[in-house]
Scaffold this motif. Sequence first.
Motif, PDB file in Angstrom:
ATOM      1  N   SER A 142      13.282  63.034  41.557  1.00 23.12           N
ATOM      2  CA  SER A 142      12.832  64.399  41.848  1.00 23.12           C
ATOM      3  C   SER A 142      11.354  64.433  42.240  1.00 23.12           C
ATOM      4  O   SER A 142      10.857  65.469  42.703  1.00 23.12           O
ATOM      5  CB  SER A 142      13.065  65.298  40.622  1.00 23.12           C
ATOM      6  N   HIS A 159      17.369  59.574  37.812  1.00 23.00           N
ATOM      7  CA  HIS A 159      17.596  60.817  38.555  1.00 23.00           C
ATOM      8  C   HIS A 159      16.398  61.757  38.410  1.00 23.00           C
ATOM      9  O   HIS A 159      16.092  62.508  39.357  1.00 23.00           O
ATOM     10  CB  HIS A 159      18.892  61.478  38.087  1.00 23.00           C
ATOM     11  N   GLU A 160      15.734  61.732  37.255  1.00 24.61           N
ATOM     12  CA  GLU A 160      14.505  62.527  37.104  1.00 24.61           C
ATOM     13  C   GLU A 160      13.393  61.957  37.995  1.00 24.61           C
ATOM     14  O   GLU A 160      12.658  62.714  38.641  1.00 24.61           O
ATOM     15  CB  GLU A 160      14.057  62.525  35.643  1.00 24.61           C
TER      16      GLU A 160
END
Length: 315
Positions: A248, A244-245
Motif C-alpha cells: 500500500s 499486503h500492507e
Amino acid sequence: MADQKASTSIEAVESGLAAQGYIASRQIATAVYLSQQIEKPILVEGPAGVGKTELAKAIAAWRGMKMIRLQCYEGLDEAKALYEWKYAKQLLYTQILKDKLGEVLGGAQTLHAALDQLHDFGDVFFSKEFVEPRPLLQALEQPGGCVLLIDEIDKSDAEFESLLLEILSDFQVTIPELGTVSAITPPTVILTSNSERDLGDALKRRCLHLHIGFPEQRLEERIVESRVPGISQTLRRQMVGFIHEIRSLDLKKLPSVSETIDWARVLVLLQATELDTDIVKDTLNVLLKYEADIEAASPQVTTFIAKAARSNVFG
C-alpha cells in the motif's frame, strides 16, 4: 453441458499446474485452457516476479513437454532468435570444393556448362545441413511439440516483433534460401512482458491477453504453502498480511510473489514462529530492493505487524 465440460477442463488445468507447484488463479487457468483449445499464444503481462516465466515452466512440466526459452534483449535479431548459417562448416566445404575443383568441372566442355555445374554444387552450401537453428526454429522443429517461452518481449526492439508475426499466426517461418518451415506440432507459446514499452497491435492481435498482478491474500497464502511447506499457518498468514500492507506504500519497487517466497524461506531458516519488529527489520532487505524503499517502510513496520496480527486472528 458444454459449459460444464469447459469448467471441468479449466479445473484440470488448475490441478495440473498445482501438481507442479504453480498455484494458478481461475483467470490464469482459463487462459491456459483456451490457449490449448484454439492454439493461440498467450501474452502474459504484469510486474516482475508475479510468476509469468514460472507459468511457462509449469505448463511444460505438467504436459511433459520440452521448454525452449528465448530471452529477449535490445538488439536481438534473427541470427540469435531464428537461425544462422554454420559459416565454419561452409568454409570447410569451400576448401574441399577448391581442392576437388578439377574433378567437379572435369566433364564440362564449355564455360557455360562449368558455371552450371558450380551453381548446382553451390546450392548445397545453403541447404538445411548448414543451418544452425536458434530457439524459434527449434520450437517449430519439435515433432512432439514444445512450450516456447519468449521472455520479456518488451525488452526487444519493435522490429523484432515483425519477425514473430508469421510464427505466432501460422506457426511457420520463411527462410529465403530454404522456403517455408512449418511446425509439425504447433508449440504452446507464452510471451511475457513487464510493460517496459508498449507492444504493437499486430502482435497483440495474435495473442490471448493475460495480466497477472499481485494475488489476493488467500491465493498468496496458498502459493507460500505450496512453495515453502515448512512454514506454519500462523506465520504464513502474518507475513502475507504484512506484505499486503507494504504494497500500500508508494515504493520504487513493490515486493512481488518471488520476494514473498524468498522471505518465507528466510523466516523458516531463522526459525521464526511469528512476526516481530526485530526480525522484520533485520530481513526487510529480502522484501525491498532499494534502500530508499527500506527507509520509507521502516517507520511503518510495527503498525503493519499489528494489522497483520489482527487480520490473522479475525480473518
